[in-house]
Design an enzyme around this catalytic site. Structure first.
Site, mmCIF file in Angstrom:
data_model
loop_
_atom_site.group_PDB
_atom_site.id
_atom_site.type_symbol
_atom_site.label_atom_id
_atom_site.label_comp_id
_atom_site.label_asym_id
_atom_site.label_seq_id
_atom_site.Cartn_x
_atom_site.Cartn_y
_atom_site.Cartn_z
ATOM 1 N N CYS A 69 53.171 1.537 -48.622
ATOM 2 C CA CYS A 69 52.205 2.613 -48.398
ATOM 3 C C CYS A 69 50.774 2.074 -48.523
ATOM 4 O O CYS A 69 50.314 1.339 -47.663
ATOM 5 C CB CYS A 69 52.462 3.775 -49.354
ATOM 6 N N HIS A 168 57.953 4.978 -48.327
ATOM 7 C CA HIS A 168 58.284 4.616 -49.708
ATOM 8 C C HIS A 168 59.778 4.332 -49.838
ATOM 9 O O HIS A 168 60.565 5.223 -50.161
ATOM 10 C CB HIS A 168 57.888 5.747 -50.663
ATOM 11 N N GLU A 170 61.219 2.797 -52.188
ATOM 12 C CA GLU A 170 61.644 2.928 -53.588
ATOM 13 C C GLU A 170 62.092 4.346 -53.924
ATOM 14 O O GLU A 170 62.779 4.561 -54.933
ATOM 15 C CB GLU A 170 60.515 2.487 -54.531
#
Length: 232
Positions: A69, A168, A170
Site C-alpha cells: 500500500c 493489503h 497481510e
C-alpha cells in the site's frame, strides 16, 4: 458418498465462517491501531524520514523488499516516480471500493514476476487506498492494474526482489495466492548473494578504520619524537 459430500459442505461452511471471523478481527485491530496513530498525531513526514533512508539502503544493498500500500507508493517515489494524490476521478463509472474484503479485481502482467508468483492472470484483492502510482520510478514497471488503468502492483526490472502491491495481502492470510507472495519474499531473502551490510554502515565502518589508523600514526609519531628528544 453422501457422508463425504456432507462433510465437505460442513467443512466449507466452517472455513467460510472462520474466514469471516478472521476478517472482522483484522478490521478491529486495524481500526484500533488507526485510532492510536491518530491520537499520537504521527505525521507522514516523520515516517518518511525513517522509511526513505531504509528503502534506499535496502535497494542499494540488494536486500529483497516488499512494499504494501503506502509502502509501494514510497518505493515508487524513492526511485523518482510520482503519485496521483486523489484517485476518485478514475471511478466515475464505478464506485470507489474501500474494503478489507477481496472485492476488487486486478489484472496481472503475463511476463511479470508477480504472474510467476500468483500463477494467474487476474486476482481479487482488497482496497484501502486513496492515492496511486502515477509516473513510474527508475527501473520500475507496472505488473498489475485495474481495468481503469490504476496501477495495483510494481516491480523492478533488474533487482532480485523489489515488488510493491497496492492492496493489503497481510489482511488476506487465508488466501493461498497471498501466502505465495510472502513465501516468495522469504525465499528471496534466503537466497545466496544477499548483502546485509548497508552502504551507510559500510561507509561508517570505513571511517572508523581510518580514524583508528590515524590515531595509531599519531601515537607512533609522538613516540618517535619522545625517543629523539630524550634518547630513549
Amino acid at each position: 458418498n453422501r457422508f463425504r459430500a456432507a462433510y465437505r459442505l460442513f467443512m466449507y461452511r466452517v472455513g467460510s465462517l472462520f474466514d469471516l471471523a478472521l476478517l472482522v478481527g483484522l478490521w478491529l485491530v486495524r481500526h484500533l491501531m488507526s485510532l492510536h496513530w491518530h491520537a499520537r498525531r504521527i505525521e507522514h513526514e516523520d515516517r518518511d524520514r525513517l522509511e526513505v533512508p531504509l528503502i534506499r539502503e535496502a535497494v542499494a544493498a540488494g536486500i529483497p523488499v516488499l512494499g504494501i500500500c503506502r509502502g509501494m507508493q514510497l518505493l515508487n517515489v524513492c526511485l523518482g516516480g510520482s503519485l496521483h494524490q486523489e484517485i476518485s476521478v478514475f471511478y466515475e463509472e464505478s464506485p470507489v471500493l474501500r474494503t478489507l474484503l477481496p472485492r476488487k479485481r486486478v489484472f496481472i502482467g503475463a511476463n511479470s514476476r508477480l504472474h510467476a508468483i500468483f500463477r494467474r492472470d487476474s486476482l481479487r484483492v482488497n482496497s484501502l487506498h486513496y492515492q496511486s502510482v502515477k509516473a513510474l520510478g527508475e527501473g520500475l514497471r507496472s505488473s498489475a492494474a485495474e481495468a481503469n488503468g490504476i496501477v495495483q502492483a510494481i516491480e523492478h526490472t533488474n533487482a532480485k526482489f523489489l515488488i510493491g502491491v497496492q492492496w493489503h495481502p497481510e489482511y488476506l492470510p487465508m488466501k493461498r495466492s497471498q501466502q505465495r507472495l510472502f513465501q516468495a519474499l522469504v525465499k528471496a531473502a534466503h537466497s545466496p548473494g544477499i548483502s546485509v551490510t548497508s552502504p551507510l554502515r559500510a561507509q561508517s565502518e570505513e571511517q572508523t578504520i581510518h580514524k583508528i589508523a590515524a590515531s595509531q600514526r599519531t601515537q607512533l609519531e609522538t613516540a618517535s619524537k619522545h625517543e629523539a628528544m630524550f634518547g630513549v
